[in-house]
Structure formats: C-alpha cells, structure tokens
Enzyme design. Structure first.
Site, PDB file in Angstrom:
ATOM      1  N   GLY A 164      47.562  54.626  60.915  1.00 58.07           N
ATOM      2  CA  GLY A 164      48.082  53.529  60.015  1.00 58.07           C
ATOM      3  C   GLY A 164      47.604  53.671  58.607  1.00 58.07           C
ATOM      4  N   ASP A 165      48.171  52.654  57.802  1.00 61.23           N
ATOM      5  CA  ASP A 165      47.796  52.599  56.080  1.00 61.23           C
ATOM      6  C   ASP A 165      48.003  53.991  55.538  1.00 61.23           C
ATOM      7  OD1 ASP A 165      46.672  50.127  56.925  1.00 61.23           O
ATOM      8  OD2 ASP A 165      44.958  51.240  57.768  1.00 61.23           O
ATOM      9  N   GLY A 179      54.521  51.138  53.008  1.00 65.75           N
ATOM     10  CA  GLY A 179      54.961  50.085  52.257  1.00 65.75           C
ATOM     11  C   GLY A 179      56.126  50.525  51.052  1.00 65.75           C
ATOM     12  N   GLN A 181      51.671  50.573  61.964  1.00 69.99           N
ATOM     13  CA  GLN A 181      50.593  51.502  62.505  1.00 69.99           C
ATOM     14  C   GLN A 181      50.703  52.797  62.434  1.00 69.99           C
ATOM     15  OE1 GLN A 181      51.447  48.516  64.979  1.00 69.99           O
ATOM     16  NE2 GLN A 181      50.202  47.365  63.561  1.00 69.99           N
ATOM     17  N   GLY A 215      41.126  43.236  55.217  1.00 69.04           N
ATOM     18  CA  GLY A 215      40.200  43.532  54.147  1.00 69.04           C
ATOM     19  C   GLY A 215      39.093  44.303  54.506  1.00 69.04           C
TER      20      GLY A 215
HETATM   21  P1  IMP Z   1      45.304  45.403  67.385  1.00 65.55           P
HETATM   22  O1  IMP Z   1      46.442  46.046  67.117  1.00 65.55           O
HETATM   23  O2  IMP Z   1      44.923  44.333  66.489  1.00 65.55           O
HETATM   24  O3  IMP Z   1      44.977  45.290  68.683  1.00 65.55           O
HETATM   25  O4  IMP Z   1      44.106  46.713  66.988  1.00 65.55           O
HETATM   26  C1  IMP Z   1      43.778  47.719  67.731  1.00 65.55           C
HETATM   27  C2  IMP Z   1      43.571  48.975  66.548  1.00 65.55           C
HETATM   28  O5  IMP Z   1      44.697  49.059  65.988  1.00 65.55           O
HETATM   29  C3  IMP Z   1      42.330  48.632  65.849  1.00 65.55           C
HETATM   30  O6  IMP Z   1      41.449  49.766  65.338  1.00 65.55           O
HETATM   31  C4  IMP Z   1      42.939  48.180  64.241  1.00 65.55           C
HETATM   32  O7  IMP Z   1      42.195  48.440  63.498  1.00 65.55           O
HETATM   33  C5  IMP Z   1      44.286  49.048  64.555  1.00 65.55           C
HETATM   34  N1  IMP Z   1      45.456  48.417  63.701  1.00 65.55           N
HETATM   35  C6  IMP Z   1      46.242  47.569  64.110  1.00 65.55           C
HETATM   36  N2  IMP Z   1      47.171  47.332  63.030  1.00 65.55           N
HETATM   37  C7  IMP Z   1      47.027  48.222  62.099  1.00 65.55           C
HETATM   38  C8  IMP Z   1      47.632  48.662  60.794  1.00 65.55           C
HETATM   39  O8  IMP Z   1      48.683  48.120  60.394  1.00 65.55           O
HETATM   40  N3  IMP Z   1      47.070  49.567  60.164  1.00 65.55           N
HETATM   41  C9  IMP Z   1      45.749  50.324  60.342  1.00 65.55           C
HETATM   42  N4  IMP Z   1      45.220  50.095  61.758  1.00 65.55           N
HETATM   43  C10 IMP Z   1      45.793  49.047  62.309  1.00 65.55           C
END
Ligand code: IMP
Length: 429
Positions: free
Chosen positions: A12-13, A17, A224, A302
C-alpha cells in the site's frame, strides 16, 4: 484494451493517488472495488490537495462517474463526512456523479469497536489495523449476518437484523471487556444517516454494464497493496479483502475479461505501515532519509511508515499472482541523493535460499534479503518527463527492476506533480 485496473503491488501507499487521478482524467468512470475507509489516496490538482478514503479518484473531476462497488465495505458516517469535506473544497457531488452499490456491506460502529478491542487484546502481537472496522465488517459479510446498503431502504426490518448481529457481536465485545451496543441506538443512528446515503444508492453492476456496452472507458481503482491481500499477502498481517486485480471483477460486478490492462503501482523503494514481516526494512540513516524525503506518513492514520530497499522478489510475486501487465514506478525522485541503491534479488533463511516469499509467517519473520547494489544517480529527477532525459544510473535501476520482475515500467513518476510523469507505454491503448 479500453479499461484499466490499478492495484498496489507492495504494502500500500505506493502513490496510487497521483496515478489514479492522471488515469481518471482520461476515463469516463472510476470504480472502487475493495477495501473501505482504511485507504487514503492523496490527489494534488492545481496545487489543491484532496484526501480521499472511500470515494473514487474520479470524484474531483467534473464529468466523471464515480462508483463505490459492492466489494467495498462502507461506513455511512465516514462516507457522508468525506462528501461534505470535499463539497467544502468546491467539489460537486450529486447522484449524477456518484453511485453507491446497493449490495455493498455496511460498517457499523460495532465493527470499529471490535477491531480496536481485538487489537488491544493482541498486546505485542498487534496487526496494526487502521481501527476502522474493516476486518469485522468483511467477517460479517461472509458470516452472512451483515447489513448491506440496500437494507437502509427498509428501516422497518432493521431492528430484527440488528438484533441478530448484536447477539454475535455483544458476546464478543463483552468477553474482551468492551461495552455492548444497544439495537435501538444503532437503529436511531442509521435512521438519521439514511437520507444522506439513499439518493446515491443503485444497481452499480447494471450501470457498469450499460457504460461498458456503450464503449465508455472504465478505471478500476484498487486500494492497499498486494502484500496486504488476505490470500496472497503476508498473512495474518494483511487486510481482510482481496487486492489482486481479479477482485475488480468481483467487487464491481463485471466479467473478468473486462478489467483490461492491469497496472501495478510500485514505489521505487518499499514502505509498510503496521506490523508484519518486511525483509528489506532499513532501520538506519538510509531508511530515515527515504522516510523524510518521501514524507512517509500514513494518509489515514498519520502513522510513520517503515522504509526499505526495493524488493524485486516480492514485487515479482505480486506481478505473477496479481496478473499485472506493467508497473507505474513512483517516487523515484525520493532516491535522488543516494550514493548507492540496492535491490533485493532473493532471500536466505535457515540455510536455504528462496526466490519467492514463502507463505509461512514463521519463515517470513526470519528472511534475510540478498542484495544487488547499483550506483545512485545523485541528480534531481523532478521535472523529467521523457525516458531519455533520465540519468543513465536511473535508467539502469529501472531496467534492472524490469528484468527482475518480468514486466515493463509503463509509467514513471518523477515528482508529486501530475505533469512530472514519464509515459513509456500508454496503458489505455
Ligand atoms: P485494516 O485494513 O485496517 O484491517 O488493517 C490491516 C493492515 O493493512 C494494517 O497493517 C494496516 O496498516 C494495513 N492497511 C490498511 N489499509 C492500508 C492502506 O491504505 N495503506 C497501507 N496500509 C494499509
């Protein structure tokens, strides 16, 4: 191929965007197909910054239809907040440019509470979730006890559905010392929010079918990254949805042959938020530099992102399992100052070499990267818009990555500005 699917190919990240916005400007429809408001996509248009979580990137561009597909878990309060924040920034959002799938699952406050209570109970084994209730909402979907967007149109039967859900959730919450939820409070809250949601609700698969047959260009926008995929990622340190491009078909309600060119958004180095294995993580000065120059802080929470070298083994696996045709290599400019750049080309663990990421979490935790070192380019890349204008060492780095992962870098991003993009191969062709 007139459609494109974009997916993150790391954790992810990856900078989806900017690329999503750039492609959205050339598409007719933009569809989100998985995840929820755990995502955070930052768009910078004419110096104005828009932060999106649930809404597809097309929403900020007039004349585009944005669809939140059935594969997305929707928190109705998060959605209305995001809509009103964007409206304050001057973005026009009406049922004419936003369609919310009637069969998308809802995230309720009890899902967030369960997510957070579970994380608390895990102590030092936390997954590091965003705490938004994503996992529990997907569990309720496959557990066949969840509420869906279409249920908001039948407020008279809501109470009975909630009673069934609460029988499950309250037992869990109370076993972890968290407070129980009252059905009447949830009914009241849902009745309150429903009028703001219903005008956008409809049959998204039918709309997509109509658009597809009239030759419109569709952009399927993933959230993600592949290593967070519940099947193919670093389980259990993953999110609860499928991220692979095949999910675009399921989460939008369209044939698998319609997802078009799959573009894997890939950062020129690696980052991860939350816990879990990260073989190429750098805890030294180089990692700090990447984090500082790359502004590596989560858009949604953040949190500081962990930074590391490019992992070609991991990205190759994402390419193969995710059906990626080409990558968009992002944030290459963040590496401008480095004297030497490294690429992970294999792993070592317990005396054995691996050319793939083994599935076992026990092995993943112990993998040691095998690196190949290349000379850095030590020149600013900002503003470069043609491949030939890249310094030789940057070209070598890109070509080495392409050879290792087996697909071309179709797009290269050299700064956060939309125009600073090298187009090597047009994914819309
Ligand atoms: P959840 O999706 O909130 O259940 O988080 C599960 C894992 O996915 C965690 O390690 C989060 O930090 C990661 N995660 C969820 N959404 C994102 C995203 O949009 N970018 C990066 N990591 C994400």
């Amino acid at each position: 191929m007139s459609n494109i699917t974009i997916v993150g190919s790391q954790w992810g990240d990856e900078g989806k965007g900017k690329i999503a916005d750039w492609l959205a400007s050339r598409a007719d429809i933009v569809v989100r197909f998985q995840g929820g408001h755990n995502a955070g996509h930052t768009l910078v248009i004419d110096g104005k910054v828009y932060k999106l979580h649930l809404l597809p990137s097309g929403i900020v561009r007039p004349g585009k239809l944005s669809i939140i597909g059935n594969g997305v878990v929707i928190d109705p309060w998060a959605l209305t907040t995001e809509i009103s924040e964007l409206r304050h920034q001057g973005v026009n959002i009406t049922p004419a440019n936003l369609l919310v799938s009637e069969n998308a699952p809802l995230i309720l406050p009890l899902h967030g509470a369960l997510d957070r209570a579970r994380e608390e109970a895990r102590g030092n084994q936390k997954i590091g979730t965003t705490g938004r209730g994503i996992g529990p909402a997907y569990e309720d979907k496959v557990g066949r006890r969840g509420l869906r967007v279409c249920d908001l149109a039948h407020l008279d039967t809501l109470r009975a559905k909630l009673d069934a859900m609460l029988a499950h959730h309250n037992a869990l919450l109370q076993s972890m010392g968290a407070s129980a939820f009252q059905a009447e409070d949830l009914v009241a809250a849902l009745k309150d929010i429903t009028p703001q949601i219903l005008p956008f609700v409809g049959s998204s698969w039918q709309m997509l079918e109509k658009m597809q047959s009239s030759g419109k260009k569709i952009l399927f926008e993933g959230a993600q990254g592949m290593m967070l995929d519940v099947d193919h990622g670093t389980y259990p340190f993953v999110t609860s949805s499928n991220i692979v491009a095949a999910q675009a078909a399921i989460g939008a309600g369209i044939g698998a042959d319609k997802i078009g060119y799959v573009l894997g958004i890939t950062k020129a180095y690696t980052t991860r938020v939350g816990s879990g294995p990260f073989p190429t993580e750098l805890t030294d000065e180089v990692g700090e530099t990447l984090g500082k120059i790359g502004h590596e802080f989560g858009t949604t929470t953040g949190r500081k992102r962990r930074c590391g070298w490019f992992d070609a083994v991991q990205v190759r696996q994402a390419v193969k399992t995710g059906g990626i045709h080409g990558i968009a290599l992002t944030k290459l400019d963040v590496m401008d100052t480095l004297e030497e750049v490294k690429i992970c080309i294999g792993y070592e663990c317990r005396g054995k070499k691996y050319d793939y990421l083994p599935a076992s979490q026990d092995l993943q935790a112990e993998l040691k990267p095998i690196y190949e070192a290349l000379s850095g380019w030590q020149q600013p890349l900002k503003g470069v818009r043609k491949f030939n204008e890249l310094p030789d060492n940057a070209k070598k780095y890109i070509h080495r990555i392409e050879a290792l992962i087996g697909v071309p870098a179709a797009v290269i991003s050299t700064s956060p500005e939309r125009e600073d993009t090298v187009l090597v191969q047009d994914p819309f062709q």
